[in-house]
Design a protein around this motif. Structure first.
Motif, PDB file in Angstrom:
ATOM      1  N   HIS A  64      18.879  23.320   8.433  1.00 38.72           N
ATOM      2  CA  HIS A  64      17.595  23.096   7.756  1.00 38.72           C
ATOM      3  C   HIS A  64      17.805  22.174   6.562  1.00 38.72           C
ATOM      4  O   HIS A  64      18.933  22.006   6.094  1.00 38.72           O
ATOM      5  CB  HIS A  64      16.941  24.412   7.328  1.00 38.72           C
ATOM      6  CG  HIS A  64      17.752  25.275   6.399  1.00 38.72           C
ATOM      7  ND1 HIS A  64      18.724  26.159   6.839  1.00 38.72           N
ATOM      8  CD2 HIS A  64      17.751  25.387   5.047  1.00 38.72           C
ATOM      9  CE1 HIS A  64      19.266  26.773   5.805  1.00 38.72           C
ATOM     10  NE2 HIS A  64      18.708  26.324   4.691  1.00 38.72           N
TER      11      HIS A  64
ATOM     12  N   VAL B 128      16.007  21.441   2.770  1.00 40.33           N
ATOM     13  CA  VAL B 128      15.044  22.022   1.828  1.00 40.33           C
ATOM     14  C   VAL B 128      14.563  20.974   0.835  1.00 40.33           C
ATOM     15  O   VAL B 128      15.369  20.222   0.281  1.00 40.33           O
ATOM     16  CB  VAL B 128      15.689  23.188   1.058  1.00 40.33           C
ATOM     17  CG1 VAL B 128      14.688  23.819   0.093  1.00 40.33           C
ATOM     18  CG2 VAL B 128      16.212  24.236   2.032  1.00 40.33           C
TER      19      VAL B 128
ATOM     20  N   HIS C 120      18.604  20.816  -0.806  1.00 36.92           N
ATOM     21  CA  HIS C 120      19.870  21.043  -0.112  1.00 36.92           C
ATOM     22  C   HIS C 120      19.771  20.807   1.387  1.00 36.92           C
ATOM     23  O   HIS C 120      18.704  20.855   1.969  1.00 36.92           O
ATOM     24  CB  HIS C 120      20.504  22.399  -0.448  1.00 36.92           C
ATOM     25  CG  HIS C 120      19.854  23.616   0.148  1.00 36.92           C
ATOM     26  ND1 HIS C 120      18.883  24.352  -0.488  1.00 36.92           N
ATOM     27  CD2 HIS C 120      20.100  24.271   1.319  1.00 36.92           C
ATOM     28  CE1 HIS C 120      18.550  25.400   0.259  1.00 36.92           C
ATOM     29  NE2 HIS C 120      19.267  25.377   1.369  1.00 36.92           N
TER      30      HIS C 120
ATOM     31  N   ALA D 220      21.488  22.212   4.815  1.00 41.13           N
ATOM     32  CA  ALA D 220      22.297  23.313   5.331  1.00 41.13           C
ATOM     33  C   ALA D 220      22.935  22.899   6.647  1.00 41.13           C
ATOM     34  O   ALA D 220      22.252  22.402   7.553  1.00 41.13           O
ATOM     35  CB  ALA D 220      21.441  24.553   5.532  1.00 41.13           C
TER      36      ALA D 220
ATOM     37  N   PHE E  36      26.999  28.106  -0.862  1.00 39.61           N
ATOM     38  CA  PHE E  36      26.378  26.894  -1.408  1.00 39.61           C
ATOM     39  C   PHE E  36      27.369  26.164  -2.294  1.00 39.61           C
ATOM     40  O   PHE E  36      28.047  26.778  -3.111  1.00 39.61           O
ATOM     41  CB  PHE E  36      25.136  27.278  -2.218  1.00 39.61           C
ATOM     42  CG  PHE E  36      24.106  28.001  -1.397  1.00 39.61           C
ATOM     43  CD1 PHE E  36      23.054  27.312  -0.817  1.00 39.61           C
ATOM     44  CD2 PHE E  36      24.209  29.370  -1.169  1.00 39.61           C
ATOM     45  CE1 PHE E  36      22.121  27.967  -0.029  1.00 39.61           C
ATOM     46  CE2 PHE E  36      23.278  30.041  -0.378  1.00 39.61           C
ATOM     47  CZ  PHE E  36      22.235  29.329   0.188  1.00 39.61           C
TER      48      PHE E  36
ATOM     49  N   GLU F 214      24.693  23.476   1.816  1.00 40.39           N
ATOM     50  CA  GLU F 214      24.884  24.875   2.207  1.00 40.39           C
ATOM     51  C   GLU F 214      25.688  24.874   3.498  1.00 40.39           C
ATOM     52  O   GLU F 214      25.453  24.048   4.376  1.00 40.39           O
ATOM     53  CB  GLU F 214      23.510  25.534   2.451  1.00 40.39           C
ATOM     54  CG  GLU F 214      23.595  26.932   3.069  1.00 40.39           C
ATOM     55  CD  GLU F 214      22.223  27.555   3.364  1.00 40.39           C
ATOM     56  OE1 GLU F 214      21.182  26.969   2.983  1.00 40.39           O
ATOM     57  OE2 GLU F 214      22.195  28.626   4.006  1.00 40.39           O
TER      58      GLU F 214
HETATM   59 FE   FE2 Z   1      19.193  27.067   2.751  1.00 41.96          FE
END
Ligand code: FE2
Length: 379
Positions: free
Chosen positions: A185, A187, A268, A270, A334, A347
């Motif tokens: 993902h 963000v 971030h 991931a 993280f 992440e």
């Molecule tokens: Fe996340």
């Protein structure tokens, strides 16, 4: 006190009439940076990416230098400007190093672009067509939050390196890859009271739906709080949480990001791994720095998450976080910010059935972020 909505049935949403823009997955992420050569070195040496492509003066590009890094299906591009007039130089001046482009892999870039524009998206660049000895390549892009863009990339008939104008490099990571597999993902942080309008943007233009929602009760500590909605497409290959700051007694970590980035932007990225213990151990050995949680986090871990396959002592030694959900559990960690300003970080996540984002870790994690914020004099 925990209010969480998981919309597993997208057809239940009111926007179900809006046909989704067909996206096969994340194609690449491009960072605009102050020095592409050195950023490339960091992701190559620190994170174990292979350097597979280059574009710059030597390939006839008079405007920018780009390196393409690859590990698993993750494609990272770092680009630097070659003059003070460069859009990259301007971007870096305003935001510091950060994500410019979230690329979507699509089968019909023109259709995606035209649909997005017809639904109100702002154009960044019209479709560019390439047809030559390396096959066919089409790309087009639209604006999203801040100065960030989404690029539709159609490359299924392209046999060349990354994109037209790139030459192949074959710089394997010394010590090998660290096990990074794919983007899970991405963000975004947006300004106070702007989350809803960006949620609507993804609903109305992309046909995405709200996969999950976290309110200030879920995500608040003594100082900081935020609210978040996770936008996703139906197949689930695109998941993009959007955060906005909420008012706490101190400065929200999201506000700190906005203050330094001077706009909304990517907070971030991931990336998944199949063996987080091996991945984190290797990343740490290569000098990548991570957030830390107090040792007490592990004291009640079994009580909180039940049985897990991993050895808790080993997780504690590496500082890896665990969260349990109804479908399984996940492990995550993280990094600290990966540039000078406290903005973008990465992440590392391993999913063992769980589909969420580690809500059980929010408190420990945010206290850790606040500890770093206090060290920066920004809490
Ligand atoms: Fe996340």
């Amino acid at each position: 006190m925990v209010k969480e909505t998981i919309e597993r049935n997208p057809s239940a949403k009111s926007n179900s009439e809006i046909e989704e823009i067909a996206i096969d997955g994340f194609d690449h992420v491009e960072l605009f940076v102050g020095n592409a050569l050195q950023a490339c070195y960091y992701y190559h040496k620190g994170f174990g990416f292979d350097v597979v492509g280059f574009s710059g003066l030597e390939t006839g590009n008079r405007d920018k230098v780009s390196y393409v890094l690859k590990q698993g299906s993750v494609q990272l591009v770092v680009s630097g400007g070659l003059s003070n007039k460069s859009e990259i130089a301007e971007h870096v001046h305003e935001h510091g190093d950060g994500v410019k482009t979230i690329g979507f892999r699509v089968r019909d870039a023109v259709k995606c672009y035209e649909t997005a524009i017809a639904r109100g998206a702002k154009s960044h660049s019209k479709p560019e067509f390439y047809e030559g000895k390396e096959g066919k390549f089409i790309q087009a892009s639209v604006h999203t939050y801040g100065d960030t863009i989404h690029k539709f990339v159609q490359r299924q008939e392209f046999t060349g390196t990354f994109a037209p104008g790139f030459k192949a490099l074959d710089k394997k990571s010394q010590g090998g890859p660290v096990g990074l597999m794919s983007i899970d993902h991405i963000v975004g942080n947006v300004e106070l009271n702007k989350m809803e309008s960006w949620v609507e943007f993804y609903q109305n233009i992309f046909g995405f739906y709200v996969y999950q929602y976290f309110d200030a009760d879920d995500i608040s500590t003594k100082y900081s709080s935020l609210v978040s909605k996770v936008m996703a497409n139906k197949s689930g290959v695109i998941k993009m949480p959007i955060n906005e700051p909420a008012i706490g007694t101190g400065k929200s970590q999201i506000q700190e990001y906005i203050d330094y980035y001077n706009a909304g932007g990517v907070q971030h990225i991931a990336i998944t791994t199949r063996d987080i213990i091996a991945t984190i151990a290797e990343l740490k050995a290569r000098g990548v720095e991570f957030l830390t949680v107090p040792r007490s986090y592990y004291d009640a871990l079994t009580e909180r998450v039940g049985h897990i396959d991993e050895d808790i002592e080993e997780l504690a030694k590496l500082g890896i976080l665990v969260d349990r959900e109804s479908d399984g559990y996940l492990l995550q960690l993280f990094t600290k910010p990966v540039e000078d300003r406290p903005t973008l970080f990465l992440e590392i996540i391993q999913r063992k059935g769980a589909k969420g984002f580690g809500k059980g870790n929010f408190k420990a994690l945010f206290e850790s972020i606040e500890h770093e914020q206090a060290l920066r004099g920004n809490l």
